[in-house]
Design an enzyme around this catalytic site. Structure first.
Site, PDB file in Angstrom:
ATOM      1  N   GLU A   1       0.835  -1.197   0.000  1.00 36.14           N
ATOM      2  CA  GLU A   1       0.000   0.000   0.000  1.00 36.14           C
ATOM      3  C   GLU A   1       0.877   1.257   0.000  1.00 36.14           C
ATOM      4  O   GLU A   1       0.773   2.087  -0.881  1.00 36.14           O
ATOM      5  CB  GLU A   1      -0.922  -0.030   1.225  1.00 36.14           C
ATOM      6  CG  GLU A   1      -1.865   1.156   1.281  1.00 36.14           C
ATOM      7  CD  GLU A   1      -2.867   1.063   2.425  1.00 36.14           C
ATOM      8  OE1 GLU A   1      -3.077  -0.040   2.967  1.00 36.14           O
ATOM      9  OE2 GLU A   1      -3.444   2.104   2.793  1.00 36.14           O
TER      10      GLU A   1
ATOM     11  N   ARG B   1      -7.376   2.261  14.384  1.00 30.87           N
ATOM     12  CA  ARG B   1      -8.278   1.129  14.158  1.00 30.87           C
ATOM     13  C   ARG B   1      -8.228   0.157  15.336  1.00 30.87           C
ATOM     14  O   ARG B   1      -9.236  -0.422  15.733  1.00 30.87           O
ATOM     15  CB  ARG B   1      -7.987   0.417  12.834  1.00 30.87           C
ATOM     16  CG  ARG B   1      -9.069  -0.588  12.467  1.00 30.87           C
ATOM     17  CD  ARG B   1      -8.900  -1.155  11.084  1.00 30.87           C
ATOM     18  NE  ARG B   1      -9.532  -0.365  10.052  1.00 30.87           N
ATOM     19  CZ  ARG B   1     -10.810  -0.484   9.681  1.00 30.87           C
ATOM     20  NH1 ARG B   1     -11.598  -1.367  10.273  1.00 30.87           N
ATOM     21  NH2 ARG B   1     -11.314   0.258   8.724  1.00 30.87           N
TER      22      ARG B   1
ATOM     23  N   GLU C   1     -10.531  -8.370   5.061  1.00 31.08           N
ATOM     24  CA  GLU C   1      -9.861  -8.376   6.366  1.00 31.08           C
ATOM     25  C   GLU C   1     -10.641  -9.070   7.485  1.00 31.08           C
ATOM     26  O   GLU C   1     -10.036  -9.721   8.341  1.00 31.08           O
ATOM     27  CB  GLU C   1      -9.586  -6.925   6.788  1.00 31.08           C
ATOM     28  CG  GLU C   1      -8.651  -6.220   5.830  1.00 31.08           C
ATOM     29  CD  GLU C   1      -8.561  -4.735   6.120  1.00 31.08           C
ATOM     30  OE1 GLU C   1      -7.559  -4.294   6.669  1.00 31.08           O
ATOM     31  OE2 GLU C   1      -9.527  -4.032   5.790  1.00 31.08           O
TER      32      GLU C   1
END
Ligand SMILES: Cc1cc2nc3c(=O)[nH]c(=O)nc-3n(C[C@H](O)[C@H](O)[C@H](O)COP(=O)(O)OP(=O)(O)OC[C@H]3O[C@@H](n4cnc5c(N)ncnc54)[C@H](O)[C@@H]3O)c2cc1C
Ligand code: FES
Ligand code: FES
Length: 1372
Positions: free
Chosen positions: A847, A925, A1306
């Site tokens: 990413e 997160r 995920e």
């Protein structure tokens, strides 16, 4: 004597005769670079991943038969295949002329996701089929053959189940079980059923095994499930499989079969640095060794190849003795079986198995130990080529065979030109120091004799590794005792050998003395254990680490041997009792049952138009090309004219001043064009980062971690660039401190600026005070290496006199690559195009970290105005690119007497590494997810990112979620242990419900958590199995089972609001074909396939008319990374939007000609000058969270799931096996159940690696030890649950995503923690045997070392480890 310089071999039936072969070239290099056969992939270059597997065939003129073997092309020297035929994936089939049955089955069974491992797996299966055909006279392979064939192949995407299912259809068991039956069950994985077969199903199968058993209790015929009308779809339809017909295989080259002439040639091939000799007689060999005593004899090259590649060894003379008959002999003598030193491990295995089958058991006990060891020795590709001589002569302290050979006192025959023959016994004196032995430099090892055993001799070998299959030992041992039988069993003779406890294989002579003359009873056990503890110490800083564990294994192995022998000798004399039943579990092995599985999903309604692809189980659109090797990855792109290769110069110190960089020696190498460094760019532009620019593109003055880029050598080819890069001299001055661990960073207050976060909900202090119980706990969770099979790669091509740059990169984020290159070079973004066709896995690792490579490559290409390419070697990739963040946290949890969660005060940190990258978002997160799926009314959560001297950690599937949720599950585990109740009860009573508010104030809508929970409880038969586990544990002292059911609730959206947008471009051509482009990257997750399915529904055309070629910044601009599981949600809506625009334009033409065809409407629109291309755009509505006010919705919706896992552990070694996993996952109305189930299984197995196997180890000064598949173990084929059932929740449409679907990438990963907590459950049971109860800390991953040491018993009590010494390794 005539010598030959030409290497002659066949590749896919084509004759290759090359007089210019460099002996340093591997077969893989030759195939990819000289023959341009790029189907064979490079995954590791060390024989550990199997991506490079090919079939090597030869004609054995003596035996008059063909031999087909799978081999690792990355380790096979091209000179070694002289006179042989090589078959690559391209040679067996392709999409144009027809696929081979193996290729068709893996693709159709959804066994190929990113596809980078696929050619290697195809070739392992193909070689197996061919070998069985030849050796077994046309027999099909068995499931056992298949298990062995795949020991050397890794896949990071699929979770292996679909590969096994696809290939199962080629096995003998499948044939026996009735493959020709039609489909009966739309929801079971396998079509057909044993029902109705003459030989019945599993219950009737003599092996108790049914090839089509499903999860509902045996055979699919017994499934009680009532199928809805229309449930006729299956994951794959075996009736469409073409039968395997061995008679259609290409013929072996007649030239090689008819004449042995090539076998008899003495090769002498000179390269620039190395000469390769292949003598054909012993005299020639001895003369060569006499003339070149330092020459390396290589057979399999599996040791030397790794030394050359990774330890920079250059051996100027290589001798390949595989045509010398004395070294190939297999002969029975009075003493045993004599094997020439070049006999391969697989040949030894076959011969010994044959002897075991024909001789009395007591004569073959040593043979049985060798065979057992060989099963755990490397993978099949290695054993096919590696020889016994190489294992002995390398003298690795963790060699698996040397302890056996020493314990058995094997005889070795040595010979030299001057000294003639001599025979030595392999004993403790054979090895003199690390990798050194008594063999003289000019001597050759001729043979080894493995002795017969006899009736009073007991022999066993043991090995413990991180992973059971294809892994080097942590400790191994072999024991040989002769016991006189009679009233009391007395030890006459004993030899004990251990590996992994010293720089050489050790013979434990003092312990053997203790054994002599003793009776085989408990007293002996105690004395021997004390002797072992004394004789096998390890200093606290010994290389290899795990000191206490390794020492405990020395005792565990002996205890296992003791119990085994106790049962065998006549121990039941009047004064000797037999051992209690429960103790016998010490010597029992783990299950060897073949895996079974089932998959349940909702099928499309019967009235859905045939051409509407949504919801159908369509295979991944590139799967067939991936299976044939036609799919092109970045480094498969043909070389451009004038292309150069780049090799990075990386920092090798974790914290140091860079005093001097001297590239002069490298620049002097012929073929080197430039050294690119910070001086090649504007200093103001020498920085990058996805959020803040806190990393230098080229390090200038200070190294903050190993693996940072100092510069890069650009040269004419890869070999030159890589050799020269190693010659760049860098002088450092170390700086202290070097911070590696979170604990150290916290102590030194080393945090990334601005990353402290605080979230509060309710009144935590008051609630803790009022709680009936408060427990304080702490836990650490290790990181994870992405290990995408394709490493980072980039090609940059300057265009139009240097004013444009095309970049082909293996990135998940082409827009970011484009932007960062623009910022670094000053070239506007509209001059740069970044393209990606597909990548070989990403998992978050590509990413933001792709920039590490893309930037130097782009800068070099622009500077030199030539195309530049680089694909990182596996070790470079692992050192430089970072991975999943390790986390550490402490918590106080308040709860009621019933286990109801009331308050949680938690503080945690992640190990971000030297730069910030995405670490703050990962941390956030984790904060959103630390409560997992449970309502905790009062919380306070403090967190921060630790700044350490490690490579920058980054996004990894789950993005902090799996680490955060791990805290909640640890709390539940502690609470259950304190209250002494089943954790399932505590979990269930705290689950979120519809309308509940999370600690970040998002109200839960469409919450299916409880539905998933009860369905999983029911499908897994939890209550009954809990009782079964308890009863098993009562009956077994040394093996324990554990069961755990774990929920997950994963928020879907990028937590940074602006990223929740996407674009698409649809172009309809006048022939009716549609070219679709969107912002997402295809990395194996099937995104392109799903996007085509979405377009198919909107446009009302079959998916075959729609094509996606690539992702490119000149088609869809300003895209977000393909990440956060949102690829389908975001891009699917944009695709839908673009297609709807097209349909709006076509509607008038459809109305005018309602019975017309798509092509006619398109044509009519064209002639009416209506635009047939449209862009689409989407942004997620109603999201956005405010940290200041703790309000707003960070997530669009949640994906829910529940998994139940059962494990069995070996309390003495820490080994474990997953016996069964049941998953129930709410994926809304799946766009493609086959792809989604693949994502669930793949994520689960990746998570299984995270929580149990995969451990990153560093030196105390920050150097990564665990590089490459040899040292870093991912789950392999043998690690999947013995029974693996996945069910997608039915009737749960999701109103907030495309066609009621849900994101899947995920969320399932965390469900693998059910294995971790099942292991913890099993350990609790072991601990209760020694009176330990209540909560205990078990950090993740639950490695064999942690499991063993947590079990605790009288053996572990004997081990003490010195303190205050810097250990050899650190787990960050
Ligand atoms: C992926 C992988 C996994 C592995 N797993 C294991 C494992 O599980 N257990 C384990 O024990 N090992 C393992 N190994 C190590 C290795 O495969 C074995 O040691 C193997 O037996 C070496 O054989 P070879 O023929 O390939 O050796 P080569 O590399 O060809 O040679 C090795 C050494 O032996 C010397 N030598 C070979 N023959 C002679 C001879 N006749 N006389 C004198 N010297 C000789 C060579 O000069 C050289 O120094 C693994 C290796 C790899 C790459
Ligand atoms: S590339 Fe050869 S085994 Fe990995
Ligand atoms: S499909 Fe196996 S590694 Fe990606």
């Amino acid at each position: 004597m005539a010598t030959y310089q030409e290497v002659i071999f066949y590749v896919n039936g084509k004759r290759i005769a090359d007089k210019n072969v460099n002996p340093e070239w591997t077969l893989l290099y030759y195939l990819r670079n000289k023959l341009r056969l790029c189907g064979t992939k490079l995954g590791c270059a060390e024989g550990g991943c199997g991506a490079c597997t090919v079939m090597v065939s030869r004609y054995d003129h003596k035996a008059g038969r063909l031999v087909h073997l799978s081999a690792n092309a990355c380790l096979t020297p091209v000179c070694a295949v002289h006179g042989q035929a090589v078959t690559t994936v391209e040679g067996i089939g392709n999409t144009k002329t027809g696929l081979h049955a193996v290729q068709q089955r893996i693709a159709a069974a959804h066994g190929s996701q990113c596809g980078f491992c696929t050619p290697g797996i195809v070739m392992s299966m193909y070689a197996l089929l061919r070998a069985c055909d030849v050796e077994g006279g046309g027999r099909a392979p068995t499931m056992k053959d298949m298990e062995v064939a795949f020991q050397g192949n890794l896949c990071r995407c699929t979770g292996y189940r679909p590969i096994i299912e696809g290939f199962r259809t080629l096995t003998e068991e499948w044939e026996r079980c009735g493959s020709r039956l039609p489909a009966v069950n739309g929801t079971s994985t396998t079509n057909g059923c044993c029902k109705g077969l003459a030989n019945g199903c599993s219950k009737g199968d003599p092996n108790g095994w049914c090839c089509k058993a499903n999860g509902d209790g045996g055979c699919c015929s017994s499934s009680g499930e009532q199928l809805a009308p229309g449930d006729v779809e299956i994951l794959f339809d075996t009736s469409k499989f073409k039968p395997y017909d061995s008679s259609q295989e290409p013929i072996f080259p007649p030239e090689l079969k008819l004449s042995p002439i090539l076998d008899h040639q003495y090769l002498a091939i000179k390269g620039p640095r190395v000469t390769w000799y292949r003598p054909t007689t012993l005299d020639q060999l001895l003369l060569l060794k006499h003339n070149h005593p330092q020459a390396k004899i290589i057979v399999g090259n599996t040791e030397v190849g790794v030394e050359v590649k990774f330890k920079n060894c250059v051996y100027p003379v290589l001798i390949h003795p595989t045509r010398v008959k004395e070294l190939l002999q297999i002969e029975q003598t009075d003493a045993g079986i004599k094997f020439g030193s070049s006999v391969t491990l697989n040949e030894i295995d076959s011969k010994l198995k044959a002897e075991i089958n024909s001789l009395p058991e007591h004569k073959t006990r040593v043979f049985a130990a060798v065979v057992e060891m060989l099963h755990w020795f490397a993978g099949k590709q290695i054993r096919n080529v590696a020889a016994v001589g190489g294992n002995i002569m390398t003298g690795s302290p963790i060699s698996d065979l040397n302890p056996v050979f020493i314990a058995a006192n094997c005889m070795l025959e040595l010979v030299s030109k001057e000294g003639g023959y001599r025979t030595v016994t392999m004993n403790g004196s054979f090895f003199t120091s690390y990798r050194k032995n008594i063999v003289k430099p000019d001597e050759v090892l001729l043979s080894i004799t493995i002795p017969f055993s006899h009736e009073f001799m007991y022999f066993k070998a043991y090995k413990q590794a991180r992973r059971r299959d294809d892994d080097i030992a942590i400790v191994n041992a072999a024991f040989n005792v002769e016991i006189q039988r009679g009233a009391s069993p007395i030890v006459q003779k004993a030899t004990l050998a251990y590996g992994g406890m010293a720089p050489t294989t050790l013979e434990a002579k003092q312990t053997a003395q203790v054994l002599k003359g003793k009776k085989w009873d408990m007293k002996l056990l105690e004395e021997v254990c004390n002797a072992i503890v004394k004789e096998l110490p390890l200093s606290p800083d010994a290389p290899g680490g795990m000191i206490a564990y390794r020492r405990s294994l020395t005792l565990s192995f002996f205890y296992k041997f003791f119990v085994e022998v106790y049962g065998k000798v006549n121990c039941n004399g009047p004064q000797q009792e037999s051992l209690p039943e429960r103790l016998l579990s010490a010597s029992q092995g783990l299950s060897t049952v073949h895996p079974q599985s089932s998959q349940y999903f909702q099928v499309v309604p019967p009235n859905q138009p045939k051409m509407d692809a949504v919801g159908r189980t369509i295979p991944h659109m590139s799967a067939f090309k991936q299976a044939t090797g036609e799919a092109v990855y970045c480094d498969d792109i043909p070389h451009y004219e004038n292309e150069l290769y780049l090799s990075l110069v990386l920092t090798t110190r974790a914290h140091a001043k860079i005093i001097k960089v001297d590239a002069a020696p490298a620049l002097a190498v012929e073929g080197v064009h430039a050294f690119i460094s910070a001086s090649d760019i504007d200093p103001k532009r020498n920085s990058f980062g996805p959020i803040i620019h806190d990393e230098e593109i080229f390090v200038t003055s200070t190294a903050y971690s190993t693996g940072q880029v100092i510069g890069a050598i650009v040269a004419i080819d890869q070999a030159t660039a890589q050799q020269a890069a190693k010659m760049v001299k860098v002088e450092y001055e170390d700086i202290t401190p070097v911070i590696v661990t979170i604990e150290d960073a916290v102590a030194k207050e080393s945090f990334h600026k601005g990353t402290h976060r605080l979230m509060k909900d309710g009144d935590v202090d008051a609630a803790l005070k009022e709680s009936a119980h408060v427990f304080k706990g702490e836990v650490h969770m290790g990181g994870q290496e992405h290990f995408y099979l394709e490493t980072h790669s980039t090609i940059a091509i300057p265009r139009e006199e240097g004013n444009e740059l095309e970049v082909i990169s293996s990135t998940q984020h082409p827009s970011e690559a484009q932007k960062l290159i623009s910022e670094a070079t000053g070239m506007p973004a509209n001059h740069i195009v970044c393209r990606v066709k597909r990548i070989g896995g990403g998992f978050g690792g590509k990413e933001s970290r792709g920039a590490l490579l893309a930037l130097p490559v782009a800068i070099a290409a622009l500077k030199l105005n030539r195309p530049v390419r680089c694909m990182l070697d596996r070790d470079e990739d692992m050192i430089a690119s970072g991975g999943r963040h390790p986390f550490y946290g402490k918590y106080s949890i308040g709860f009621s007497k019933e286990g109801k969660l009331l308050a949680c005060d938690i503080e945690f940190y992640n190990n971000a590494g030297h730069s910030l990258d995405l670490s703050a978002s990962v941390l956030e997160r984790a904060i959103f997810h630390f409560q997992n799926a449970y309502k905790i009314p009062n919380i306070r959560c403090k967190a921060a990112c630790c700044k350490t001297n490690l490579p920058s950690n980054t996004a990894f599937r789950g993005f902090g979620g799996p680490q955060g949720m791990f805290f909640a599950e640890n709390m539940i585990s502690d609470i259950s242990a304190l209250l002494n109740v089943d954790p399932a009860q505590v979990r269930e009573s705290n689950l979120y419900e519809e309308g509940d508010r999370t600690h970040y104030n998002q109200v839960l809508e469409h919450c299916t958590l409880k539905r998933c929970w009860s369905e999983c409880m029911q499908r897994s038969d939890y209550e009954k199995r809990r009782l079964d586990v308890n009863s098993f544990n009562k009956q077994h002292r040394w093996r324990k089972r554990g069961l755990s059911i774990i929920p997950t609730m994963f928020g879907i959206a990028f937590t940074a609001k602006f990223l929740n947008q996407s674009g698409a471009l649809v172009m309809v051509y006048t022939d009716g074909s549609v070219l679709l482009t969107h912002g997402g990257i295809e990395m194996g997750q099937g995104l392109h396939t799903k996007m085509i399915q979405v377009a198919s529904r909107v446009l009302g055309i079959p998916e075959t008319k729609i094509y996606i070629s690539e992702t490119s910044t000149d088609k869809v601009p300003n895209t977000s990374a393909t990440a956060a599981s949102s690829g389908s949600d975001l891009n699917g809506m944009a695709v839908m939007n673009a297609c709807q625009t097209i349909m709006e334009r076509l509607n008038p033409f459809i109305a005018a000609n309602p019975k017309g065809k798509w092509e006619e409407w398109v044509s009519a629109a064209y002639f009416e000058r209506v635009s047939l291309s449209a862009t689409g755009f989407y942004r997620t509505s109603d999201i956005g969270y405010d940290w200041e006010t703790n309000s707003g919705n960070p997530f669009n919706y949640f994906t829910f799931g529940v998994a139940c896992s059962e494990v069995e552990i070996d309390c003495l070694t820490g080994d474990h096996q997953v016996l069964r996993t049941d998953i129930v996952m709410d994926l809304g109305e799946s766009l493609n159940p086959a792809i989604d189930i693949g994502q669930v299984e793949g994520a689960f197995i990746q998570g299984y690696g995270l929580y149990t196997l995969e451990e990153l180890t560093y030196s105390p000064n920050g150097i990564l030890y665990s590089r490459g598949p040899g040292a870093y173990k991912l789950p392999g084929f043998a690690d999947i649950p013995v029974q693996f059932n996945v069910s997608l929740l039915r009737g749960a449409p999701n109103p907030r995503a495309v066609y009621s679907s849900k994101a899947v990438g995920e969320p399932p990963l965390f469900l693998a923690s059910s294995v971790f907590f099942a292991i913890k459950d099993a350990i609790s049971s072991a601990r209760s045997e020694v009176g330990l109860s209540g909560p205990f800390r078990l950090d993740s991953p639950a490695t064999s070392a942690r499991i063993r040491m947590a079990c605790q018993d009288d053996f572990t009590k004997k081990i003490t480890v010195g303190k205050d010494v810097t250990p050899w390794n650190i787990v960050p």
